[in-house]
Design an enzyme around this catalytic site. Structure first.
Site, short mmCIF file in Angstrom:
data_model
loop_
_atom_site.label_atom_id
_atom_site.label_comp_id
_atom_site.label_asym_id
_atom_site.label_seq_id
_atom_site.Cartn_x
_atom_site.Cartn_y
_atom_site.Cartn_z
N HIS A 66 1.04 -1.25 -0.08
CA HIS A 66 -0.28 -0.03 0.04
C HIS A 66 0.91 1.19 0.07
O HIS A 66 2.11 1.08 0.64
CB HIS A 66 -0.94 0.11 1.05
CG HIS A 66 -2.15 0.86 0.95
ND1 HIS A 66 -1.95 2.12 1.37
CD2 HIS A 66 -3.32 0.82 0.70
CE1 HIS A 66 -3.16 2.67 0.95
NE2 HIS A 66 -4.00 2.00 0.73
N ASP A 75 -8.02 -5.09 -0.07
CA ASP A 75 -8.44 -5.90 -1.32
C ASP A 75 -8.21 -7.65 -1.07
O ASP A 75 -8.59 -8.47 -1.76
CB ASP A 75 -7.84 -5.59 -2.61
CG ASP A 75 -8.37 -4.28 -2.88
OD1 ASP A 75 -7.64 -3.28 -3.07
OD2 ASP A 75 -9.70 -4.09 -3.12
C1 SDX Z 1 -6.36 0.08 -3.04
O1 SDX Z 1 -4.33 4.69 -2.20
C2 SDX Z 1 -5.25 3.74 -1.45
O2 SDX Z 1 -5.89 4.26 -0.39
C3 SDX Z 1 -5.89 2.82 -2.44
C4 SDX Z 1 -6.79 1.89 -1.39
C5 SDX Z 1 -8.20 2.82 -0.97
O3 SDX Z 1 -8.93 2.54 -0.37
O4 SDX Z 1 -8.36 3.71 -2.00
O5 SDX Z 1 -6.39 1.40 -0.45
C6 SDX Z 1 -7.37 0.54 -2.13
O6 SDX Z 1 -5.95 0.28 -4.18
C7 SDX Z 1 -5.26 -0.92 -2.24
C8 SDX Z 1 -4.17 -1.57 -3.02
C9 SDX Z 1 -4.79 -2.52 -4.11
N1 SDX Z 1 -3.53 -2.84 -5.12
C10 SDX Z 1 -2.89 -4.01 -4.97
O7 SDX Z 1 -3.25 -5.10 -4.20
C11 SDX Z 1 -1.91 -4.30 -6.23
C12 SDX Z 1 -0.87 -4.89 -5.56
N2 SDX Z 1 -0.02 -4.04 -4.79
C13 SDX Z 1 0.75 -2.80 -5.47
O8 SDX Z 1 0.79 -3.01 -6.96
C14 SDX Z 1 1.41 -1.79 -4.86
O9 SDX Z 1 1.72 -2.14 -3.56
C15 SDX Z 1 0.72 -0.49 -4.50
C16 SDX Z 1 0.20 0.01 -6.02
C17 SDX Z 1 -0.53 -0.81 -3.78
C18 SDX Z 1 1.34 0.53 -4.15
O10 SDX Z 1 2.41 0.69 -4.99
P1 SDX Z 1 3.60 1.92 -4.53
O11 SDX Z 1 3.25 2.67 -3.07
O12 SDX Z 1 3.87 2.76 -5.82
O13 SDX Z 1 4.77 1.01 -4.22
P2 SDX Z 1 5.99 0.56 -5.21
O14 SDX Z 1 5.26 0.22 -6.45
O15 SDX Z 1 7.05 1.59 -5.45
O16 SDX Z 1 6.73 -0.49 -4.56
C19 SDX Z 1 7.61 -0.48 -3.68
C20 SDX Z 1 8.41 -1.80 -3.67
C21 SDX Z 1 8.90 -2.23 -5.16
O17 SDX Z 1 9.93 -2.93 -4.92
P3 SDX Z 1 11.57 -2.07 -5.13
O18 SDX Z 1 11.27 -1.32 -6.54
O19 SDX Z 1 11.51 -1.50 -3.92
O20 SDX Z 1 12.65 -3.49 -5.03
O21 SDX Z 1 7.70 -2.87 -3.14
C22 SDX Z 1 7.45 -3.70 -4.45
C23 SDX Z 1 7.63 -3.16 -5.55
O22 SDX Z 1 8.23 -4.05 -6.51
N3 SDX Z 1 6.16 -4.29 -4.19
C24 SDX Z 1 5.51 -5.30 -4.45
C25 SDX Z 1 4.27 -5.28 -4.22
N4 SDX Z 1 3.89 -3.94 -3.83
C26 SDX Z 1 5.06 -3.48 -4.08
N5 SDX Z 1 6.11 -6.46 -4.76
C27 SDX Z 1 5.24 -7.69 -4.80
N6 SDX Z 1 3.90 -7.58 -4.54
C28 SDX Z 1 3.32 -6.60 -4.41
N7 SDX Z 1 2.17 -6.45 -4.08
#
Ligand code: SDX
Length: 393
Positions: free
Chosen positions: A272, A329
């Protein structure tokens, strides 16, 4: 500093506004709507009361709430010409696409007057209309997919009961609302009702900042929510868990995929932007999943896979280092499924829940007379150059 443009991809370190609606503390895993902890609201309130709280800022007095409820109840019916629009969609149309189209159609049926004297009276009518019609549109998007006749709203039922009857009612039989299902749905909608400046709420605000109507702004929010990184994640979680089940429950293999930089796969329902601790909503939904499945006598092997995956992720260094915890989710789809709601409808359910938050954010932006959203950029393209005729290229 004037003139200096700083780029902040995804606005990770940018505050877009001041807001009094929702408070999040990502480190401590705290979520409050207008100061009330989400745990108390999920336990004691109802979705329609939480909608009133988010939109108007206070818990309603009894008389205020009765008026609000009767206004919403008396606007659930949809103009038959909008139903004709629905008939134009093939049953293969994605429910989110149908939902956003039906909401956009409200701008054609109820054009926004530019008369500044009427605007707040009209805004309040728009708020009642969209709150009342969204469940009808959501249920009809499902009926369209099923190829079933729509079920009209039943004003004797409460908000969730009416939605469930429009979803699952059939002309061939009586439909009885199951109080366990209705209460579980009400709690899920409360937990989705607002979440400060998330992707879809920011979309609603920026579209509304051009003075586009509430309906046009909500339709934009629905489309932003659809993406798998945002509200589309709940559907992606169930598809992922089903994939793991088909794979013989090999969670280690999927965890490895999620950590492999060359593999675009991410563990859906994890991570998140704000919560670097447990998403408080995930805690409540995980507990509710156990309760609801037990009460409904549903045994879903996917729930056990989800719990196993969560346990592994909480002990995995890659996930611990990146503070990746289950989000809202991760477990919600398991409950929706137990309530008989199909995966293609999960993001529609998210939109139904998030509607009051979008309305509250849009209203606050308009009340505060915020300027039109128009960020700048750092240009990295070509320097000036002269046109070359086609014959000479
Ligand atoms: C919602 O914003 C809100 O409030 C949203 C929400 C709401 O109520 O409105 O809470 C609802 O959208 C919840 C999130 C649902 N999405 C998912 O579950 C999809 C999977 N999660 C991700 O794609 C990710 O965690 C996000 C999109 C939720 C957040 O992404 P960020 O903050 O941009 O973080 P990032 O992509 O920069 O990741 C940081 C690191 C990265 O690795 P490094 O580059 O540091 O090596 O963490 C890794 C990412 O690759 N990473 C994950 C991951 N999420 C982040 N690796 C594996 N699996 C994951 N789920």
């Amino acid at each position: 500093q004037s003139g200096v443009i700083t780029i902040d991809p995804g606005f990770k370190n940018t505050g877009s506004t001041k807001s009094a609606i929702t408070f999040l503390d990502g480190e401590k895993g705290i979520l409050r709507y207008r100061g009330y902890p989400i745990e108390q609201l999920a336990d004691k309130s109802t979705f329609l009361e939480v909608a009133y709280l988010l939109i108007y800022g206070e818990l309603p007095q009894k008389s205020e709430f009765e008026t609000f409820k009767s206004q919403v109840t008396n606007h659930t019916l949809v103009h038959e010409d909008i139903k004709k629009l629905l008939d134009g969609f093939p049953s293969t149309a994605h429910p989110m696409g149908v939902l956003s189209s039906l909401v956009t159609s409200l701008t054609a049926f109820y054009p926004q007057s530019l008369d500044p004297n009427r605007s707040w009276e009209e805004v309040n009518l728009s708020i009642i209309r969209i709150l009342a019609k969204m469940p009808t549109f959501a249920a009809w998007s499902y009926k369209n997919q099923m190829g079933h006749p729509v079920v009209y709203p039943d004003n004797k039922l409460d908000y969730c009961g009416n939605f469930l009857k429009m979803m699952f009612g059939l002309p061939t039989e009586e439909y009885e609302v199951d109080p366990v299902v209705s209460r579980a749905l009400d709690k899920l909608l409360i937990l989705h009702a607002d979440h400060e400046q998330n992707c879809s709420a920011s979309t609603v605000r920026i579209v509304g900042s051009s003075q586009a109507s509430l309906y046009a702004s909500i339709s934009a929010g629905i489309n932003a929510l659809w993406g798998p990184l945002h509200g589309g994640a709940n559907t992606a979680v169930i598809e992922m868990l089903e994939g793991i089940k088909a794979d013989g429950g090999d969670t280690k293999k999927w965890m490895a995929k999620a950590k492999d930089k060359n593999d675009p796969f991410r563990l859906m329902g994890f991570g998140h932007r704000v919560y670097k601790n447990f998403d408080p909503r995930a805690r409540i939904i995980k507990k509710a999943a156990d309760d609801v499945l037990e009460k409904l006598g549903v045994n879903d092997p996917v729930l056990d896979i989800a719990k196993g995956l969560e346990q592994e992720a909480l002990e995995d260094q890659y996930f611990v280092d990146r503070k990746l915890y289950p989000n809202v989710d991760f477990y919600s789809g398991i409950i929706y499924r137990a309530l008989g709601i199909p995966a293609e409808m999960f993001t529609v359910m998210f939109a139904l829940g998030r509607l009051p938050g979008w309305i509250a954010q849009w209203k606050e932006m308009r009340e505060n007379k915020e300027p039109i959203g128009r960020p700048r950029q750092v240009y990295v393209g070509e320097n000036e150059r002269d046109y070359v005729d086609l014959a000479k290229r």
